[in-house]
Scaffold this active site. Structure first.
Site, PDB file in Angstrom:
ATOM      1  N   GLY A 143       0.809  -1.219   0.000  1.00 13.50           N
ATOM      2  CA  GLY A 143       0.000   0.000   0.000  1.00 13.50           C
ATOM      3  C   GLY A 143       0.837   1.262   0.000  1.00 13.50           C
ATOM      4  N   GLY A 194       9.476  -2.919   3.169  1.00 18.26           N
ATOM      5  CA  GLY A 194       9.112  -4.324   2.968  1.00 18.26           C
ATOM      6  C   GLY A 194       9.001  -5.081   4.274  1.00 18.26           C
ATOM      7  N   GLY A 195       8.121  -6.069   4.295  1.00 17.96           N
ATOM      8  CA  GLY A 195       7.998  -6.937   5.456  1.00 17.96           C
ATOM      9  C   GLY A 195       6.553  -7.165   5.830  1.00 17.96           C
ATOM     10  CB  VAL A 196       5.041  -9.383   8.393  1.00 21.77           C
ATOM     11  CG1 VAL A 196       3.675  -9.561   9.036  1.00 21.77           C
ATOM     12  CG2 VAL A 196       5.485 -10.663   7.684  1.00 21.77           C
ATOM     13  CG  ASN A 252       1.004   2.852  15.698  1.00 24.15           C
ATOM     14  OD1 ASN A 252       0.292   2.317  16.535  1.00 24.15           O
ATOM     15  ND2 ASN A 252       0.811   2.685  14.395  1.00 24.15           N
ATOM     16  CE1 TYR A 260       4.396  -4.683  11.483  1.00 22.62           C
ATOM     17  CE2 TYR A 260       2.936  -3.548  13.011  1.00 22.62           C
ATOM     18  CZ  TYR A 260       3.702  -3.548  11.863  1.00 22.62           C
ATOM     19  OH  TYR A 260       3.770  -2.419  11.093  1.00 22.62           O
ATOM     20  CB  SER A 286      -3.251   5.036  10.805  1.00 25.00           C
ATOM     21  OG  SER A 286      -3.277   4.486  12.108  1.00 25.00           O
ATOM     22  NE  ARG A 345      -4.778   2.700  17.158  1.00 25.53           N
ATOM     23  CZ  ARG A 345      -4.084   2.510  16.046  1.00 25.53           C
ATOM     24  NH1 ARG A 345      -4.693   2.502  14.853  1.00 25.53           N
ATOM     25  NH2 ARG A 345      -2.785   2.331  16.093  1.00 25.53           N
TER      26      ARG A 345
HETATM   27  P1  NAI Z   1       1.880  -3.799   2.984  1.00 22.66           P
HETATM   28  O1  NAI Z   1       1.644  -5.075   3.712  1.00 22.66           O
HETATM   29  O2  NAI Z   1       0.826  -3.290   2.078  1.00 22.66           O
HETATM   30  O3  NAI Z   1       3.249  -3.897   2.175  1.00 22.66           O
HETATM   31  C1  NAI Z   1       4.349  -4.634   2.626  1.00 22.66           C
HETATM   32  C2  NAI Z   1       5.062  -5.215   1.430  1.00 22.66           C
HETATM   33  O4  NAI Z   1       6.169  -5.982   1.908  1.00 22.66           O
HETATM   34  C3  NAI Z   1       4.187  -6.122   0.589  1.00 22.66           C
HETATM   35  O5  NAI Z   1       4.170  -5.704  -0.761  1.00 22.66           O
HETATM   36  C4  NAI Z   1       4.826  -7.493   0.737  1.00 22.66           C
HETATM   37  O6  NAI Z   1       4.791  -8.275  -0.445  1.00 22.66           O
HETATM   38  C5  NAI Z   1       6.255  -7.144   1.114  1.00 22.66           C
HETATM   39  N1  NAI Z   1       6.872  -8.240   1.861  1.00 22.66           N
HETATM   40  C6  NAI Z   1       6.355  -8.961   2.886  1.00 22.66           C
HETATM   41  N2  NAI Z   1       7.197  -9.927   3.258  1.00 22.66           N
HETATM   42  C7  NAI Z   1       8.293  -9.826   2.450  1.00 22.66           C
HETATM   43  C8  NAI Z   1       9.490 -10.550   2.339  1.00 22.66           C
HETATM   44  N3  NAI Z   1       9.748 -11.614   3.126  1.00 22.66           N
HETATM   45  N4  NAI Z   1      10.377 -10.178   1.400  1.00 22.66           N
HETATM   46  C9  NAI Z   1      10.133  -9.115   0.598  1.00 22.66           C
HETATM   47  N5  NAI Z   1       9.009  -8.387   0.654  1.00 22.66           N
HETATM   48  C10 NAI Z   1       8.096  -8.742   1.571  1.00 22.66           C
HETATM   49  O7  NAI Z   1       2.211  -2.711   4.115  1.00 22.66           O
HETATM   50  P2  NAI Z   1       2.182  -1.118   4.010  1.00 22.66           P
HETATM   51  O8  NAI Z   1       0.935  -0.627   4.636  1.00 22.66           O
HETATM   52  O9  NAI Z   1       2.526  -0.696   2.647  1.00 22.66           O
HETATM   53  O10 NAI Z   1       3.359  -0.739   5.016  1.00 22.66           O
HETATM   54  C11 NAI Z   1       4.683  -0.594   4.559  1.00 22.66           C
HETATM   55  C12 NAI Z   1       5.608  -0.621   5.757  1.00 22.66           C
HETATM   56  O11 NAI Z   1       5.242   0.398   6.660  1.00 22.66           O
HETATM   57  C13 NAI Z   1       5.570  -1.932   6.543  1.00 22.66           C
HETATM   58  O12 NAI Z   1       6.883  -2.237   6.989  1.00 22.66           O
HETATM   59  C14 NAI Z   1       4.697  -1.615   7.725  1.00 22.66           C
HETATM   60  O13 NAI Z   1       5.025  -2.403   8.866  1.00 22.66           O
HETATM   61  C15 NAI Z   1       5.003  -0.154   7.945  1.00 22.66           C
HETATM   62  N6  NAI Z   1       3.891   0.563   8.558  1.00 22.66           N
HETATM   63  C16 NAI Z   1       2.782   0.872   7.834  1.00 22.66           C
HETATM   64  C17 NAI Z   1       1.740   1.557   8.412  1.00 22.66           C
HETATM   65  C18 NAI Z   1       0.543   1.997   7.631  1.00 22.66           C
HETATM   66  O14 NAI Z   1      -0.298   2.699   8.209  1.00 22.66           O
HETATM   67  N7  NAI Z   1       0.386   1.652   6.357  1.00 22.66           N
HETATM   68  C19 NAI Z   1       1.776   1.909   9.847  1.00 22.66           C
HETATM   69  C20 NAI Z   1       2.991   1.513  10.518  1.00 22.66           C
HETATM   70  C21 NAI Z   1       4.001   0.878   9.884  1.00 22.66           C
HETATM   71  C1  15L Z   2       0.634  -0.605  11.347  1.00 22.77           C
HETATM   72  O1  15L Z   2       1.753  -0.810  11.802  1.00 22.77           O
HETATM   73  C2  15L Z   2       0.133  -1.353  10.177  1.00 22.77           C
HETATM   74  O2  15L Z   2       1.150  -1.638   9.246  1.00 22.77           O
HETATM   75  C3  15L Z   2      -1.022  -0.662   9.471  1.00 22.77           C
HETATM   76  O3  15L Z   2      -1.664  -1.588   8.609  1.00 22.77           O
HETATM   77  C4  15L Z   2      -2.020  -0.089  10.466  1.00 22.77           C
HETATM   78  O4  15L Z   2      -2.632  -1.126  11.163  1.00 22.77           O
HETATM   79  C5  15L Z   2      -1.303   0.839  11.424  1.00 22.77           C
HETATM   80  O5  15L Z   2      -0.196   0.203  12.039  1.00 22.77           O
HETATM   81  C6  15L Z   2      -2.201   1.387  12.519  1.00 22.77           C
HETATM   82  O6  15L Z   2      -1.836   1.317  13.682  1.00 22.77           O
HETATM   83  O7  15L Z   2      -3.264   1.935  12.199  1.00 22.77           O
END
Ligand code: NAI
Ligand code: 15L
Length: 269
Positions: free
Chosen positions: A17, A75-77, A115, A139, A168, A177
């Site tokens: 995303g 990247g990551g979970v 967060n 996580y 978020s 929230r």
């Molecule tokens: P997402 O889940 O949409 O994207 C994560 C990407 O990492 C995915 O495309 C997935 O294929 C890839 N991925 C997962 N495991 C992998 C692996 N073993 N090797 C290579 N790639 C891998 O998450 P989003 O929302 O885009 O978040 C991006 C980053 O920001 C994450 O690290 C997340 O923890 C962090 N984050 C995001 C928040 C949010 O509000 N969107 C809030 C807090 C942290």
């Molecule tokens: C995160 O760390 C997650 O990656 C995201 O999907 C949301 O859940 C966000 O925190 C949140 O706290 O709203």
């Protein structure tokens, strides 16, 4: 105008995303944007390179990092779930990334922390970067590990990292929230740009939030980064209140900053 501080910039998690939201925006920050994910997300456009890699695969990560000057690591979970994938992507994967950075002389990383490193603080607490971690999930523990690992690579090898504790980051706040935790995509890009361009980054923790009236986080210890948010969740407040009911204050989900993460799981390995 955004300063192109690095010739070749690596963005991991490009298929996710936030990766999709940042792909166009980050082209302003570099001459060549290298995009990576574990899953295929189509062809490269102009001024882009694509290198697929599983973060748990040290050789693939080494190749992914070689030749870049800075890394935006998304990247990551990204949610709570079974520990096995978290271990592979967020713990082993982060070690692989920093080892590759060390070997190839990459000296600046923007790490998507969360967060949820401090999710067990209460929604009536205001915390800053000096507050001890209180992860709300496995996580969150993995992100706390990332913050410590990156601090070690700074103290030992001088690799600078901004640990961005993203709140978020979505197009709009989805619930009450998120009125406190929301980070617009444009502010996320502003924050990453500040982390990439500030003269001295060091090892820094910064809360990733827009200029929301209600907040639980104080970024005074990150003023050297120079991040100035320009968006706010406040414009969504009336609509969010109209479509959601008042929280049950006896529910941990409403008491703690981490929201639903404080009660998620347990999951099988
Ligand atoms: P997402 O889940 O949409 O994207 C994560 C990407 O990492 C995915 O495309 C997935 O294929 C890839 N991925 C997962 N495991 C992998 C692996 N073993 N090797 C290579 N790639 C891998 O998450 P989003 O929302 O885009 O978040 C991006 C980053 O920001 C994450 O690290 C997340 O923890 C962090 N984050 C995001 C928040 C949010 O509000 N969107 C809030 C807090 C942290
Ligand atoms: C995160 O760390 C997650 O990656 C995201 O999907 C949301 O859940 C966000 O925190 C949140 O706290 O709203």
């Amino acid at each position: 105008m955004t300063i192109k501080a690095h010739q070749r910039l690596l963005l991991t998690g490009a298929a996710g995303g936030l990766g999709q939201a940042l792909r166009e925006r980050l082209k302003a920050n570099c001459e060549v944007l290298r995009l990576s994910d574990r899953v295929d997300f189509g062809p490269a456009a102009a001024d882009e390179e694509i290198m697929l890699a599983d973060l748990a695969d040290a050789q693939a990560v080494d190749a992914m990092v070689q030749g870049v000057q800075a890394i935006v690591h998304l990247g990551g979970v990204s949610v709570e779930g079974p520990f096995g994938p978290i271990l592979q992507a967020n713990i082993l994967g982060l070690y692989n990334l920093y080892e590759a950075a060390r070997l190839h002389g990459v000296m600046r990383v923007v790490f998507a922390s969360s967060n949820h490193v401090t999710g067990f603080y209460r929604q009536c607490d205001t915390i800053d970067a000096s507050a001890p971690p209180r992860p709300d999930s496995l996580y969150g523990v993995s992100k706390a590990f990332g913050e410590d690992l990156s601090r070690f690579y700074f103290d030992r090898y001088g690799i600078e990292t901004a640990c961005v504790r993203i709140g978020s980051s979505f197009p709009e706040p989805k619930d009450r929230r998120m009125l406190a935790t929301w980070l617009s995509f444009d502010d996320l890009h502003r924050l990453i740009t500040a982390c990439l361009t500030t003269p001295v980054l060091g090892h820094s923790i910064v809360f990733g939030m827009s200029d929301n009236a209600v907040t639980w986080w104080d970024n005074n210890q990150a003023r050297h980064i120079g991040y100035v948010p320009q968006d706010s969740s406040d414009v969504f407040r009336d609509a969010v209140y109209a479509r959601t009911s008042a929280p049950d204050l006896s529910d941990p989900v409403a008491q703690f900053q981490g929201g639903g993460f404080v009660v998620a799981g347990p999951f099988a390995f």
